[in-house]
Scaffold this motif. Structure first.
Motif, PDB file in Angstrom:
ATOM      1  N   HIS A 221      -5.320   8.532   0.995  1.00  0.00           N
ATOM      2  CA  HIS A 221      -5.559   7.618  -0.121  1.00  0.00           C
ATOM      3  C   HIS A 221      -6.797   8.051  -0.913  1.00  0.00           C
ATOM      4  O   HIS A 221      -6.766   8.120  -2.149  1.00  0.00           O
TER       5      HIS A 221
ATOM      6  N   THR B  96      -5.884   0.211  -4.317  1.00  0.00           N
ATOM      7  CA  THR B  96      -7.046   0.325  -3.425  1.00  0.00           C
ATOM      8  C   THR B  96      -7.436  -1.003  -2.789  1.00  0.00           C
ATOM      9  O   THR B  96      -7.638  -1.059  -1.569  1.00  0.00           O
TER      10      THR B  96
ATOM     11  N   TRP C  57       0.838  -1.203   0.000  1.00  0.00           N
ATOM     12  CA  TRP C  57       0.000   0.000   0.000  1.00  0.00           C
ATOM     13  C   TRP C  57       0.876   1.256   0.000  1.00  0.00           C
ATOM     14  O   TRP C  57       0.661   2.179  -0.779  1.00  0.00           O
TER      15      TRP C  57
ATOM     16  N   LEU D   4       1.310   4.485  -2.478  1.00  0.00           N
ATOM     17  CA  LEU D   4       1.154   5.862  -2.001  1.00  0.00           C
ATOM     18  C   LEU D   4       2.430   6.680  -2.160  1.00  0.00           C
ATOM     19  O   LEU D   4       2.382   7.910  -2.137  1.00  0.00           O
TER      20      LEU D   4
END
Length: 136
Positions: free
Chosen positions: A91, A53, A15, A19
């Protein structure tokens, strides 16, 4: 629980990789003007956001599972959860920015995106310190 913890760490690392990279694409997108490059960067943004996502959802789900398995104790964990909620907001805001770029409505400069790009780095540093050191 060790397998779950390993899975959680893998999802969190993945994740964060997304990002770290997505706002970097925003930096480049805000700097260019030719149509072909804008289209390519927009495609990269959409694909990366759609890819990362579900990874974020798996990181959150496995984190909740760990929370229920180990309990919710310590101020450090409260601080970590607050940072994770901030990261979720970051996010989602990245998703908003992807849509703004796709619609040609970006109003921010590449310099702004360079600073924006550092937010997940600071969150990661804080979360690692909280989890490893447990200062309070």
């Amino acid at each position: 629980m060790l397998w779950l913890k390993a899975f959680h760490i893998i999802m969190v690392v993945s994740w964060f990789a997304g990002l770290f990279y997505l706002p970097r694409i925003f930096v480049n997108h805000a700097m260019v003007g030719d149509a072909a490059t804008l289209e390519r960067l927009g495609l990269m943004e959409r694909k990366l956001y759609r890819f990362v996502t579900p990874i974020a959802a798996l990181a959150l789900a496995s984190g909740l599972w760990l929370w229920f398995g180990y309990g919710f104790e310590g101020g450090w964990l409260h601080a970590k959860v607050a940072l994770v909620l901030g990261l979720v907001a970051y996010h989602l805001y990245c998703g908003h920015l992807v849509k703004e770029f796709a619609a040609g409505r970006n109003t921010r400069s590449h310099v702004w995106f360079r600073f924006f790009n550092e937010v997940p780095v600071l969150v990661l540093m804080a979360v690692v310190i909280l989890v490893v050191v447990k200062p309070f």
